[in-house]
Design a protein around this motif. Structure first.
Motif, PDB file in Angstrom:
ATOM      1  N   SER A 126      13.821  45.825  52.105  1.00 10.50           N
ATOM      2  CA  SER A 126      14.673  45.004  51.247  1.00 10.50           C
ATOM      3  C   SER A 126      13.978  44.843  49.902  1.00 10.50           C
ATOM      4  O   SER A 126      12.758  44.987  49.800  1.00 10.50           O
ATOM      5  CB  SER A 126      14.894  43.634  51.892  1.00 10.50           C
ATOM      6  N   ASP A 127      14.749  44.540  48.875  1.00 12.49           N
ATOM      7  CA  ASP A 127      14.172  44.308  47.553  1.00 12.49           C
ATOM      8  C   ASP A 127      13.108  43.215  47.665  1.00 12.49           C
ATOM      9  O   ASP A 127      13.373  42.101  48.121  1.00 12.49           O
ATOM     10  CB  ASP A 127      15.285  43.872  46.595  1.00 12.49           C
ATOM     11  N   LEU A 128      11.879  43.522  47.263  1.00 11.96           N
ATOM     12  CA  LEU A 128      10.787  42.566  47.385  1.00 11.96           C
ATOM     13  C   LEU A 128      10.740  41.565  46.237  1.00 11.96           C
ATOM     14  O   LEU A 128       9.944  40.618  46.284  1.00 11.96           O
ATOM     15  CB  LEU A 128       9.442  43.314  47.462  1.00 11.96           C
ATOM     16  N   ALA A 129      11.541  41.765  45.221  1.00 11.17           N
ATOM     17  CA  ALA A 129      11.509  40.879  44.055  1.00 11.17           C
ATOM     18  C   ALA A 129      11.795  39.439  44.476  1.00 11.17           C
ATOM     19  O   ALA A 129      12.777  39.155  45.173  1.00 11.17           O
ATOM     20  CB  ALA A 129      12.523  41.331  43.012  1.00 11.17           C
ATOM     21  N   GLY A 130      10.913  38.522  44.064  1.00  8.52           N
ATOM     22  CA  GLY A 130      11.092  37.113  44.325  1.00  8.52           C
ATOM     23  C   GLY A 130      10.766  36.675  45.739  1.00  8.52           C
ATOM     24  O   GLY A 130      10.961  35.509  46.087  1.00  8.52           O
ATOM     25  N   ARG A 131      10.248  37.578  46.576  1.00 10.94           N
ATOM     26  CA  ARG A 131       9.985  37.237  47.972  1.00 10.94           C
ATOM     27  C   ARG A 131       8.549  36.764  48.168  1.00 10.94           C
ATOM     28  O   ARG A 131       7.638  37.165  47.452  1.00 10.94           O
ATOM     29  CB  ARG A 131      10.274  38.438  48.883  1.00 10.94           C
ATOM     30  N   ARG A 132       8.378  35.906  49.171  1.00 10.40           N
ATOM     31  CA  ARG A 132       7.060  35.480  49.619  1.00 10.40           C
ATOM     32  C   ARG A 132       6.677  36.366  50.793  1.00 10.40           C
ATOM     33  O   ARG A 132       7.426  36.472  51.769  1.00 10.40           O
ATOM     34  CB  ARG A 132       7.062  34.005  50.030  1.00 10.40           C
ATOM     35  N   ILE A 133       5.504  36.993  50.701  1.00  8.81           N
ATOM     36  CA  ILE A 133       5.146  38.065  51.631  1.00  8.81           C
ATOM     37  C   ILE A 133       3.802  37.781  52.263  1.00  8.81           C
ATOM     38  O   ILE A 133       2.845  37.369  51.592  1.00  8.81           O
ATOM     39  CB  ILE A 133       5.122  39.418  50.894  1.00  8.81           C
ATOM     40  N   LEU A 134       3.716  38.049  53.570  1.00  6.09           N
ATOM     41  CA  LEU A 134       2.458  38.014  54.313  1.00  6.09           C
ATOM     42  C   LEU A 134       2.128  39.429  54.748  1.00  6.09           C
ATOM     43  O   LEU A 134       2.977  40.127  55.313  1.00  6.09           O
ATOM     44  CB  LEU A 134       2.594  37.111  55.542  1.00  6.09           C
ATOM     45  N   ASP A 135       0.885  39.859  54.503  1.00  5.42           N
ATOM     46  CA  ASP A 135       0.423  41.182  54.918  1.00  5.42           C
ATOM     47  C   ASP A 135      -0.703  40.977  55.924  1.00  5.42           C
ATOM     48  O   ASP A 135      -1.826  40.601  55.567  1.00  5.42           O
ATOM     49  CB  ASP A 135      -0.054  41.990  53.708  1.00  5.42           C
ATOM     50  N   VAL A 136      -0.401  41.207  57.201  1.00  6.99           N
ATOM     51  CA  VAL A 136      -1.353  40.977  58.290  1.00  6.99           C
ATOM     52  C   VAL A 136      -2.217  42.226  58.479  1.00  6.99           C
ATOM     53  O   VAL A 136      -1.702  43.332  58.597  1.00  6.99           O
ATOM     54  CB  VAL A 136      -0.603  40.642  59.601  1.00  6.99           C
ATOM     55  N   GLY A 137      -3.540  42.031  58.514  1.00  6.23           N
ATOM     56  CA  GLY A 137      -4.448  43.171  58.634  1.00  6.23           C
ATOM     57  C   GLY A 137      -4.410  44.027  57.386  1.00  6.23           C
ATOM     58  O   GLY A 137      -4.324  45.257  57.453  1.00  6.23           O
ATOM     59  N   CYS A 138      -4.512  43.369  56.233  1.00  2.29           N
ATOM     60  CA  CYS A 138      -4.245  44.025  54.947  1.00  2.29           C
ATOM     61  C   CYS A 138      -5.384  44.895  54.447  1.00  2.29           C
ATOM     62  O   CYS A 138      -5.262  45.536  53.403  1.00  2.29           O
ATOM     63  CB  CYS A 138      -3.913  42.978  53.893  1.00  2.29           C
ATOM     64  N   GLY A 139      -6.529  44.932  55.159  1.00  4.62           N
ATOM     65  CA  GLY A 139      -7.662  45.705  54.649  1.00  4.62           C
ATOM     66  C   GLY A 139      -8.104  45.162  53.304  1.00  4.62           C
ATOM     67  O   GLY A 139      -8.200  43.955  53.093  1.00  4.62           O
ATOM     68  N   SER A 140      -8.334  46.051  52.366  1.00  5.88           N
ATOM     69  CA  SER A 140      -8.802  45.643  51.045  1.00  5.88           C
ATOM     70  C   SER A 140      -7.672  45.209  50.123  1.00  5.88           C
ATOM     71  O   SER A 140      -7.910  44.921  48.952  1.00  5.88           O
ATOM     72  CB  SER A 140      -9.590  46.784  50.388  1.00  5.88           C
ATOM     73  N   GLY A 141      -6.445  45.185  50.643  1.00  7.18           N
ATOM     74  CA  GLY A 141      -5.333  44.639  49.879  1.00  7.18           C
ATOM     75  C   GLY A 141      -4.537  45.638  49.067  1.00  7.18           C
ATOM     76  O   GLY A 141      -3.723  45.233  48.235  1.00  7.18           O
TER      77      GLY A 141
END
Length: 330
Positions: A126-141
């Motif tokens: 989905s369009d990520l614009a304006g969304r709050r996002i969690l990245d689990v196990g994100c490594g170095s980001g």
């Protein structure tokens, strides 16, 4: 004691959580960071902090977050002394596993071509614009920065690896007060029923969990109603109900527990209450996507495959194949 100042590093994020109805989570994070850095500091913290401090101060930086390599500045924009200090600092944070990155013309060729995964996944989001996002196990980001580049309002990555955190901070040092943070915590450190995110990513985590259904329930708990889960994991071919549980190691990794078939994974998502789950990509991992480099000099995928039959792991299991599934929380 560590000389890492976590209160300054995470102060803005913690204040934001306090001011947005997440003060209990903020208090939990403060306690976790106190334990991690003040009560029981890692022995390499001083070395990693020194590498970070060695990076030169540079102002007026441009950045590009929507290219294969997350890019800061341009080649030739630093003095010779600055360039040498930059490379010393970045090499002090080796091994670099997730990327790639480009710091003012110094290209960090990471073990994983994480951009390839993003290119496979991003067309289906989905369009990520304006969304709050969690990245689990994100490594170095790496993917966190790509999410910001797509217009995300706020990105929080979590990964317990402290070296990953310092690699992330090497970029944030130059990008400033952008709404992206990496917390060095585990999934199980998050409050239950957080329901704070529009999109949660879990890429390359599920097969490391002893209880994959519990992980799916934890992920579901992070999402708001109608939120989107992006799940990427190792899979094997087989019918619904089939999953592989390695006897000991898989590809030399000890902590691999379950590799389901795609149909089994879809069933798991249905049983844990997700809806509209669909497989959007299945790809075999190649030795071009994961390999040793000058920035990650240890063994990599080719060393974990059967030299007589590279379609199998060194233990004789099917070689790494990954699926990406997108689902919604109803």
């Amino acid at each position: 004691m560590s000389n890492f100042d976590w209160k300054t590093c995470f102060g803005r994020l913690l204040t934001e959580l306090d001011n947005t109805g997440q003060s209990s989570w903020a208090d939990s994070v403060r306690s976790q960071l106190t334990h991690r850095f003040d009560d029981n500091p890692h022995g390499d913290l001083g070395r990693w902090q020194s590498a970070l401090d060695n990076l030169p101060d540079i102002s007026g930086i441009t950045s590009e977050l929507n290219t294969s390599a997350i890019t800061l500045g341009s080649a030739g924009s630093l003095s010779s002394n600055q360039q040498q200090a930059l490379e010393r600092g970045l090499r002090g944070l080796m091994p670099w596993r997730k990327g790639p990155f480009d710091f003012f013309g110094t290209h960090i060729d990471t073990e994983w071509r994480s951009d390839w995964k993003w290119d496979r996944v991003s067309p289906y989001l989905s369009d990520l614009a304006g969304r709050r996002i969690l990245d689990v196990g994100c490594g170095s980001g790496y993917h966190c920065w790509r999410m910001l580049g797509e217009g995300a309002e706020r990105v929080i990555g979590i990964d317990p690896g402290l070296l990953f955190m310092f690699q992330f901070l090497s970029l944030k040092r130059y990008l400033g007060e952008v709404p992206v943070d990496l917390l060095p915590i585990r999934m199980e450190d998050l409050p239950e029923g957080l329901e704070a995110f529009d999109t949660t990513f879990s890429m390359g985590v599920l097969y490391h969990r002893r209880s994959p259904l519990d992980h799916l329930l934890e992920l579901k708990g992070t999402l708001r109603l109608g939120g989107e889960l992006v799940l990427e994991t190792l899979i094997v071919d087989g019918p619904e109900g089939f999953s592989l549980m390695p006897e000991d190691r898989y590809g030399q990794m000890r902590n691999v527990w379950f590799l389901p078939s795609c149909d089994t994974l879809l069933r798991w998502l249905d049983r844990t209450g997700f809806r509209n789950a669909r497989v959007v990509d299945v790809s075999e991992t190649s030795t071009d996507e994961q390999r040793s480099t000058d920035w990650m000099r240890f063994n990599s995928l080719k060393d974990f495959l059967d030299p007589a039959d590279p379609t199998k792991t060194i233990e004789g299991y099917p070689g790494p194949k990954r699926a990406t599934i997108i689902a919604e929380k109803p």
